[in-house]
Every structure is written in structure tokens, then in C-alpha cells.
Design a protein around this motif. Structure first.
Motif, PDB file in Angstrom:
ATOM      1  N   ALA A 181       0.842  -1.192   0.000  1.00 18.54           N
ATOM      2  CA  ALA A 181       0.000   0.000   0.000  1.00 18.54           C
ATOM      3  C   ALA A 181       0.883   1.250   0.000  1.00 18.54           C
ATOM      4  CB  ALA A 181      -0.909  -0.013   1.230  1.00 18.54           C
ATOM      5  N   ALA A 182       0.288   2.360  -0.391  1.00 14.40           N
ATOM      6  CA  ALA A 182       1.019   3.629  -0.398  1.00 14.40           C
ATOM      7  C   ALA A 182       1.578   3.916   0.986  1.00 14.40           C
ATOM      8  CB  ALA A 182       0.086   4.753  -0.845  1.00 14.40           C
ATOM      9  N   GLU A 183       2.797   4.392   1.033  1.00 19.34           N
ATOM     10  CA  GLU A 183       3.494   4.740   2.275  1.00 19.34           C
ATOM     11  C   GLU A 183       3.924   3.515   3.087  1.00 19.34           C
ATOM     12  OE1 GLU A 183       4.316   7.881   2.548  1.00 19.34           O
ATOM     13  OE2 GLU A 183       3.082   8.305   0.793  1.00 19.34           O
ATOM     14  N   ARG A 184       3.774   2.317   2.538  1.00 19.12           N
ATOM     15  CA  ARG A 184       4.257   1.119   3.225  1.00 19.12           C
ATOM     16  C   ARG A 184       5.633   0.747   2.675  1.00 19.12           C
ATOM     17  NH1 ARG A 184       1.843  -0.039   7.860  1.00 19.12           N
ATOM     18  NH2 ARG A 184       2.497  -2.232   7.668  1.00 19.12           N
ATOM     19  N   HIS A 185       6.383   0.027   3.468  1.00 22.05           N
ATOM     20  CA  HIS A 185       7.737  -0.396   3.129  1.00 22.05           C
ATOM     21  C   HIS A 185       7.834  -1.904   3.365  1.00 22.05           C
ATOM     22  CE1 HIS A 185       9.060   3.903   3.414  1.00 22.05           C
ATOM     23  NE2 HIS A 185       8.032   3.926   4.248  1.00 22.05           N
ATOM     24  N   ALA A 186       8.895  -2.520   2.890  1.00 21.35           N
ATOM     25  CA  ALA A 186       9.054  -3.957   3.089  1.00 21.35           C
ATOM     26  C   ALA A 186      10.512  -4.307   3.327  1.00 21.35           C
ATOM     27  CB  ALA A 186       8.529  -4.740   1.882  1.00 21.35           C
ATOM     28  N   TRP A 187      10.707  -5.330   4.128  1.00 19.80           N
ATOM     29  CA  TRP A 187      12.025  -5.950   4.293  1.00 19.80           C
ATOM     30  C   TRP A 187      11.876  -7.419   3.915  1.00 19.80           C
ATOM     31  CZ3 TRP A 187      16.888  -4.137   5.555  1.00 19.80           C
ATOM     32  CH2 TRP A 187      17.877  -5.123   5.750  1.00 19.80           C
ATOM     33  N   VAL A 188      12.771  -7.887   3.055  1.00 20.41           N
ATOM     34  CA  VAL A 188      12.783  -9.292   2.648  1.00 20.41           C
ATOM     35  C   VAL A 188      14.036  -9.938   3.224  1.00 20.41           C
ATOM     36  CG1 VAL A 188      12.832 -10.904   0.711  1.00 20.41           C
ATOM     37  CG2 VAL A 188      11.546  -8.758   0.518  1.00 20.41           C
ATOM     38  N   GLN A 189      13.873 -11.075   3.900  1.00 24.90           N
ATOM     39  CA  GLN A 189      15.009 -11.809   4.444  1.00 24.90           C
ATOM     40  C   GLN A 189      14.984 -13.235   3.903  1.00 24.90           C
ATOM     41  OE1 GLN A 189      17.318 -10.353   6.358  1.00 24.90           O
ATOM     42  NE2 GLN A 189      18.612 -12.186   6.465  1.00 24.90           N
ATOM     43  N   VAL A 190      16.078 -13.629   3.257  1.00 23.50           N
ATOM     44  CA  VAL A 190      16.178 -14.990   2.725  1.00 23.50           C
ATOM     45  C   VAL A 190      16.770 -15.878   3.818  1.00 23.50           C
ATOM     46  CG1 VAL A 190      17.094 -16.454   0.904  1.00 23.50           C
ATOM     47  CG2 VAL A 190      16.497 -14.077   0.398  1.00 23.50           C
ATOM     48  N   ALA A 191      15.970 -16.810   4.303  1.00 27.23           N
ATOM     49  CA  ALA A 191      16.423 -17.707   5.368  1.00 27.23           C
ATOM     50  C   ALA A 191      17.294 -18.820   4.811  1.00 27.23           C
ATOM     51  CB  ALA A 191      15.214 -18.292   6.099  1.00 27.23           C
ATOM     52  N   ARG A 192      16.942 -19.312   3.630  1.00 30.45           N
ATOM     53  CA  ARG A 192      17.754 -20.331   2.962  1.00 30.45           C
ATOM     54  C   ARG A 192      17.406 -20.361   1.483  1.00 30.45           C
ATOM     55  NH1 ARG A 192      16.109 -24.913   6.884  1.00 30.45           N
ATOM     56  NH2 ARG A 192      13.961 -24.376   7.300  1.00 30.45           N
ATOM     57  N   GLY A 193      18.343 -20.865   0.685  1.00 35.21           N
ATOM     58  CA  GLY A 193      18.133 -20.928  -0.751  1.00 35.21           C
ATOM     59  C   GLY A 193      18.495 -19.632  -1.447  1.00 35.21           C
ATOM     60  N   LYS A 194      18.003 -19.471  -2.662  1.00 32.16           N
ATOM     61  CA  LYS A 194      18.305 -18.296  -3.480  1.00 32.16           C
ATOM     62  C   LYS A 194      17.046 -17.887  -4.228  1.00 32.16           C
ATOM     63  CE  LYS A 194      22.248 -18.164  -5.617  1.00 32.16           C
ATOM     64  NZ  LYS A 194      23.342 -18.431  -6.607  1.00 32.16           N
ATOM     65  N   VAL A 195      16.781 -16.572  -4.253  1.00 33.11           N
ATOM     66  CA  VAL A 195      15.599 -16.056  -4.935  1.00 33.11           C
ATOM     67  C   VAL A 195      15.965 -14.768  -5.666  1.00 33.11           C
ATOM     68  CG1 VAL A 195      13.963 -17.054  -3.281  1.00 33.11           C
ATOM     69  CG2 VAL A 195      14.843 -14.739  -2.916  1.00 33.11           C
ATOM     70  N   ASN A 196      15.047 -14.322  -6.495  1.00 35.85           N
ATOM     71  CA  ASN A 196      15.160 -13.032  -7.162  1.00 35.85           C
ATOM     72  C   ASN A 196      14.058 -12.132  -6.607  1.00 35.85           C
ATOM     73  OD1 ASN A 196      14.422 -11.024  -9.409  1.00 35.85           O
ATOM     74  ND2 ASN A 196      16.384 -11.844 -10.115  1.00 35.85           N
ATOM     75  N   VAL A 197      14.440 -10.974  -6.054  1.00 39.86           N
ATOM     76  CA  VAL A 197      13.486 -10.041  -5.460  1.00 39.86           C
ATOM     77  C   VAL A 197      13.486  -8.750  -6.267  1.00 39.86           C
ATOM     78  CG1 VAL A 197      12.870  -8.718  -3.407  1.00 39.86           C
ATOM     79  CG2 VAL A 197      13.810 -11.030  -3.163  1.00 39.86           C
ATOM     80  N   ASN A 198      12.408  -8.496  -6.969  1.00 37.60           N
ATOM     81  CA  ASN A 198      12.270  -7.283  -7.793  1.00 37.60           C
ATOM     82  C   ASN A 198      13.502  -7.058  -8.670  1.00 37.60           C
ATOM     83  OD1 ASN A 198      10.034  -7.090  -6.061  1.00 37.60           O
ATOM     84  ND2 ASN A 198      10.089  -4.867  -6.080  1.00 37.60           N
ATOM     85  N   GLY A 199      13.982  -8.174  -9.256  1.00 36.54           N
ATOM     86  CA  GLY A 199      15.094  -8.080 -10.194  1.00 36.54           C
ATOM     87  C   GLY A 199      16.469  -8.230  -9.587  1.00 36.54           C
ATOM     88  N   HIS A 200      16.563  -8.428  -8.276  1.00 34.14           N
ATOM     89  CA  HIS A 200      17.846  -8.567  -7.597  1.00 34.14           C
ATOM     90  C   HIS A 200      17.982  -9.975  -7.033  1.00 34.14           C
ATOM     91  CE1 HIS A 200      18.698  -4.188  -7.585  1.00 34.14           C
ATOM     92  NE2 HIS A 200      17.375  -4.087  -7.516  1.00 34.14           N
TER      93      HIS A 200
END
Length: 232
Positions: A181-200
Motif C-alpha cells: 500500500a502507499a506509504e508502506r515499506h518492506a524488508w525481505v530476508q532470505v532464510a535459505r536458498g536463493k531467490v530473485n526479489v524485484n530483479g535482484h
């Protein structure tokens, strides 16, 4: 805007019995550029040797979540709570006006690996409390499962903070998207494995802070486990 926090750049303390990596400043590790993100104040990736642990110590005015990845973690506190946490358990302790507790590896043979998360509370001086929920692997497969929220609805853990915590177990080739939502933020933490998050690309132990993004998009090329925090 996306800011990466790579695993190798985190604070690190190896005490022999405890091997700990700090995404944010904690204990003897201090970095003014990494003091937390929004309500997320501490995110420690801890491995505790068999039979070892944290003796009785005090907390106040903090929401503390433990998320076990491997092994078993024994918890005891001044509220009379005693429990052993295992993978798929989510534990929340509200320190409020003050609480003491201890955390020990419940095994005399195997290490325990867990994430300890501290969230700044929405209000100070609340009554200390404890809650524990189990979310089966099936609940975290195929979707981002909301496991903690301020209202605790639908069987979720209640957290007294402007934060929602999601968990997801990915199989290779799976994807997930969380609108922000507008004005919200996010933190992503990879506990195990490998992923792509918004192109990274992010690997185990990596984190990412997202602001002014319409959504969090996660694509997995291998088996992985990821936590996502939706923060005010």
C-alpha cells in the motif's frame, strides 16, 4: 527504491557456543548506517551449539519473535511460560513493562539455527505477554503466509507493532507477489536458498529494504525459505 543487505556485510560474532550474524546494529556491533529499518530493529541469524544457550536476561518495550529453521529452542520466562520451539513455530514475546527469559538449545547433540527478530512496539509500557503458533509447511507452500499481524486475525500471531510478517517456502520455479500500500515499506530476508526479489538476486542470509515500490515480487530458481515484513 531497493537497498540490499548482503549476508557477508552483516555484523558477525562467534562466541564458540553462539555464531551470530546481525543485519542491524546489535550488542558490540555498531554501524550507524544499519540501525534498523522502520519498526524492524533487530534481525539476528543465530546458530547455538548443542546444550548451550542464553541465560536469564531482561527485556522491556520490544516485540520479540523467534523463528526456528533447524533444531529445537527451549524458552522459559518470568511469566511462567516454558516451551520448546521447532521449525514451523512462530513465537512472539511482548516485553512491555519488563520480562526476563532464557533460551537454550533443547538438544544435547544437534545445533539449533533460528532467526531472532525485534520489532519496535506501537505503544510502550504494555503488559508483558507470550504467544506461540505453528504453521504447517503446507500453509507456507504456494503463497506468502501471513504469520504475524497487529490484529492476529485468522489464527495469526498477534504482534503489537506496525508490522505484518509473512513466510513462504518456495519450490524451484515458484513465484509470489505482495502488493504494498502507499506509504508502506518492506524488508525481505532470505532464510535459505536463493531467490530473485524485484530483479535482484538474493541468497541465504541476504536481506533487502524496499521503499516506494508497488509490490514485492519474489521468483525462486531453487528451494528457498523467505520472510517478508510489511512495515509502516
Amino acid at each position: 527504491m531497493i537497498t540490499l543487505r548482503k549476508a557477508a556485510e552483516r555484523g558477525h560474532a562467534n562466541h564458540g557456543w553462539l555464531n551470530s550474524h546481525h543485519s542491524f546494529s546489535f550488542a558490540d556491533y555498531y554501524d550507524p548506517n544499519h540501525m534498523g529499518f522502520r519498526a524492524l530493529r533487530v534481525l539476528n541469524d543465530d546458530t547455538v551449539a548443542a546444550g548451550q544457550g542464553f541465560g536469564k536476561h531482561a527485556h522491556r518495550d520490544m516485540e520479540i519473535i523467534s523463528y526456528v529453521l533447524e533444531g529445537a529452542l527451549e524458552h522459559r520466562d518470568s511469566m511462567g511460560t516454558g516451551s520448546v520451539l521447532r521449525p514451523n513455530d512462530v513465537q512472539r514475546m511482548s516485553a512491555g513493562t519488563g520480562v526476563t527469559h532464557s533460551e537454550f538449545n533443547a538438544s544435547q547433540r544437534d545445533a539449533v539455527h533460528f532467526l531472532q527478530i525485534w520489532l519496535l512496539p506501537s505503544a510502550r509500557g504494555i503488559k508483558p505477554s507470550y504467544e506461540e503458533k505453528t504453521f504447517a509447511v503446507e500453509e507456507k507452500a504456494g503463497r506468502l503466509r501471513l504469520v504475524a499481524s497487529p490484529d492476529g486475525r485468522e489464527g495469526r500471531t498477534t504482534v503489537h507493532s506496525d508490522a505484518l510478517m509473512y513466510a513462504r517456502a518456495f519450490e524451484p520455479g515458484q513465484s509470489a507477489e505482495l502488493p504494498l500500500a502507499a506509504e508502506r515499506h518492506a524488508w525481505v530476508q532470505v532464510a535459505r536458498g536463493k531467490v530473485n526479489v524485484n530483479g535482484h538476486t538474493l541468497g541465504a542470509g541476504d536481506g533487502a529494504a524496499l521503499s516506494a515500490e508497488p509490490s514485492v515480487r519474489i521468483d525462486s530458481g531453487e528451494a528457498a525459505e523467505v520472510l517478508v515484513f510489511d512495515l509502516g
